[in-house]
Every structure is written in structure tokens, then in C-alpha cells.
Scaffold this motif. Sequence first.
Motif, short mmCIF file in Angstrom:
data_model
loop_
_atom_site.label_atom_id
_atom_site.label_comp_id
_atom_site.label_asym_id
_atom_site.label_seq_id
_atom_site.Cartn_x
_atom_site.Cartn_y
_atom_site.Cartn_z
N LYS A 154 -11.30 13.91 6.27
CA LYS A 154 -12.29 14.77 5.76
C LYS A 154 -12.21 15.49 4.47
N GLY A 155 -13.19 14.89 3.45
CA GLY A 155 -12.71 15.27 2.00
C GLY A 155 -11.95 14.15 1.30
N CYS A 156 -11.55 13.13 1.77
CA CYS A 156 -10.78 12.23 1.14
C CYS A 156 -11.81 11.00 0.87
N SER A 157 -11.77 10.52 -0.24
CA SER A 157 -12.60 9.21 -0.84
C SER A 157 -11.82 7.93 -0.96
N ALA A 158 -12.53 7.04 -0.69
CA ALA A 158 -12.12 5.57 -0.38
C ALA A 158 -11.70 5.18 -2.00
N GLU A 159 -12.18 5.60 -3.12
CA GLU A 159 -11.84 5.40 -4.49
C GLU A 159 -10.29 6.03 -4.80
N THR A 160 -10.31 7.30 -4.47
CA THR A 160 -9.12 8.12 -4.58
C THR A 160 -7.79 7.39 -3.77
N MET A 161 -7.86 6.96 -2.61
CA MET A 161 -7.31 6.73 -1.70
C MET A 161 -6.71 5.04 -2.55
N THR A 162 -7.49 4.39 -3.20
CA THR A 162 -7.22 3.27 -3.74
C THR A 162 -6.23 3.54 -4.95
N LEU A 163 -6.59 4.52 -5.47
CA LEU A 163 -5.54 4.81 -6.82
C LEU A 163 -4.21 5.48 -6.17
N VAL A 164 -4.20 6.10 -5.07
CA VAL A 164 -2.94 6.48 -4.57
C VAL A 164 -2.32 5.35 -4.07
N GLU A 165 -2.86 4.41 -3.52
CA GLU A 165 -2.10 3.28 -3.11
C GLU A 165 -1.53 2.56 -4.28
N ASN A 166 -2.24 2.37 -5.28
CA ASN A 166 -1.85 1.59 -6.40
C ASN A 166 -0.40 2.35 -7.14
N ILE A 167 -0.81 3.88 -7.07
CA ILE A 167 0.26 4.79 -7.46
C ILE A 167 1.72 4.27 -6.88
N VAL A 168 1.74 4.64 -5.69
CA VAL A 168 2.92 4.28 -4.70
C VAL A 168 3.18 2.97 -4.83
N LYS A 169 2.39 1.87 -4.89
CA LYS A 169 2.76 0.39 -4.90
C LYS A 169 3.53 0.15 -6.49
N ASP A 170 2.99 0.86 -7.39
CA ASP A 170 3.60 0.49 -8.61
C ASP A 170 5.04 1.45 -9.01
N ALA A 171 5.12 2.47 -8.11
CA ALA A 171 6.43 3.13 -8.51
C ALA A 171 7.58 2.70 -8.33
N SER A 172 8.69 2.69 -9.29
CA SER A 172 9.83 2.08 -9.28
C SER A 172 10.92 2.50 -8.21
N GLU A 173 10.68 3.74 -7.94
CA GLU A 173 11.35 4.51 -6.77
C GLU A 173 10.28 5.40 -6.24
#
Length: 224
Positions: A154-173
Motif C-alpha cells: 500500500k502506498g507504492c506505485s508501479a512507476e516508482t517500482m520500475t525506477l527502483v528496479e532500474n536503479i538496482v539493475k544499473d548499480a555496479s555494486e
Amino acid sequence: MIQVLVIDDDFMVAKVHAGFVSKEPGFTVVGIAHTASDAIKAATELSPDLALLDIHLPDMNGLDLLQRLREVQPELDVIVISAAREMDTVRKALRGGIVHYLMKPFSWDDLRERLKHYAKTYQPLHAAADQELEQADVNRLFGLGGQNRRPLPKGCSAETMTLVENIVKDASEPISASETAEKLGTSRVSARRYLEYLAEENLAQVNLRYGGVGRPERRYSWNK
């Protein structure tokens, strides 16, 4: 390095299984046993983390051996690899506390999938017996999470989830909740809710960083 003991009465099959294990990064074969007595001796002397155990052995049933192995190495984890397909055998193996049951014949990919799952879930729990776990850690231990995702918290959005996924995927560590929050422009608490959701769904892996005073920092990396 996860140390593995291969137990199979067939010399060639044991050699093949050992070769499979040696191909997987992070694993090493410390011994091969062809009888139950040899397996007990090897487990006592070599202290392996994981055993690949066949059910059919010349001097003892593999399920009985499972209990004997636990007597000499209480922390030993076991993956049963067997041609036995009877429900009663599988049931007894599961009740004996095995981590996986793999039926012969199988492919390298089949075994590799089990080894990767073991490395990602069970083995890290040996590192700190008194460490407190999050629900995501327990979910991974019991094999929960996967393709079919639960609804977002509750309170989480699909758009922000997509951003978080990309941040984690792109992180070098592995990245922390604080670092993720900085990139998102949101609070650390909010960022952690998204990160923990990904971990619970087995999409992200939790890495603990020790140092300083207090609980270890949770950092997240994408499960490739």
C-alpha cells in the motif's frame, strides 16, 4: 567457497557429478564417496558444507545415511540425487531436512539451478547464527517469490517500482536503501519498502555489509 561431498556408488556417475559441481563458480568438490561408511568418514574428516547424496548405496540406504551424516556434521546440508521416484522415498527425504531432491537422469542446467539456489539461500544463513532475519530472507529460504508477483505494498506505485528496479539493475555494486533514496529523491524508508519487495519476490538479492556499531547494512543487487 562452498565445499561439496559427492556420494554415489557408481564411480563414473560420481565423477560426472563432481565435474558438474566444479564448473559452478563458488563451489569446490572436497571428496567423493562410493559407500555409506566412506561417506561418514569423509564427512567427519572434511567437514563439507553440502553433500550430493544418492539413495541406493551398497551398505546402507541413503535416507538412513542422511541421519548418520547429521550426527557427525550437524550443519551439513544435503541435496538428494537419485533415480528413486517413489512418493514414500521423496516424503522421507523431505522430512529428513534435505534442501533439494533431484531425479536421475538430469542435465547440467538442472543441477546448476539447485546449486545456485542453495548458494543464494541456505549457505549465507550459516554466516551468523544469531543474526536477525527479515521476511524476505525467510521467503527465499522456503523458495517463495518468483515470476507471479504479489500486489505492491500500500502506498507504492508501479512507476516508482520500475525506477527502483532500474536503479538496482544499473548499480555496479550492491546498493543501499539510502543510496537508492538519493537517486529517487524520496525517503530512505520509502526506498527500502520497494527494495524489500523486490527481495521478497526473489528479484533482488540482499547483501549484508558489516562494519561499525549496530546491525549490518542491507544492500541490494539484481538477481540475474
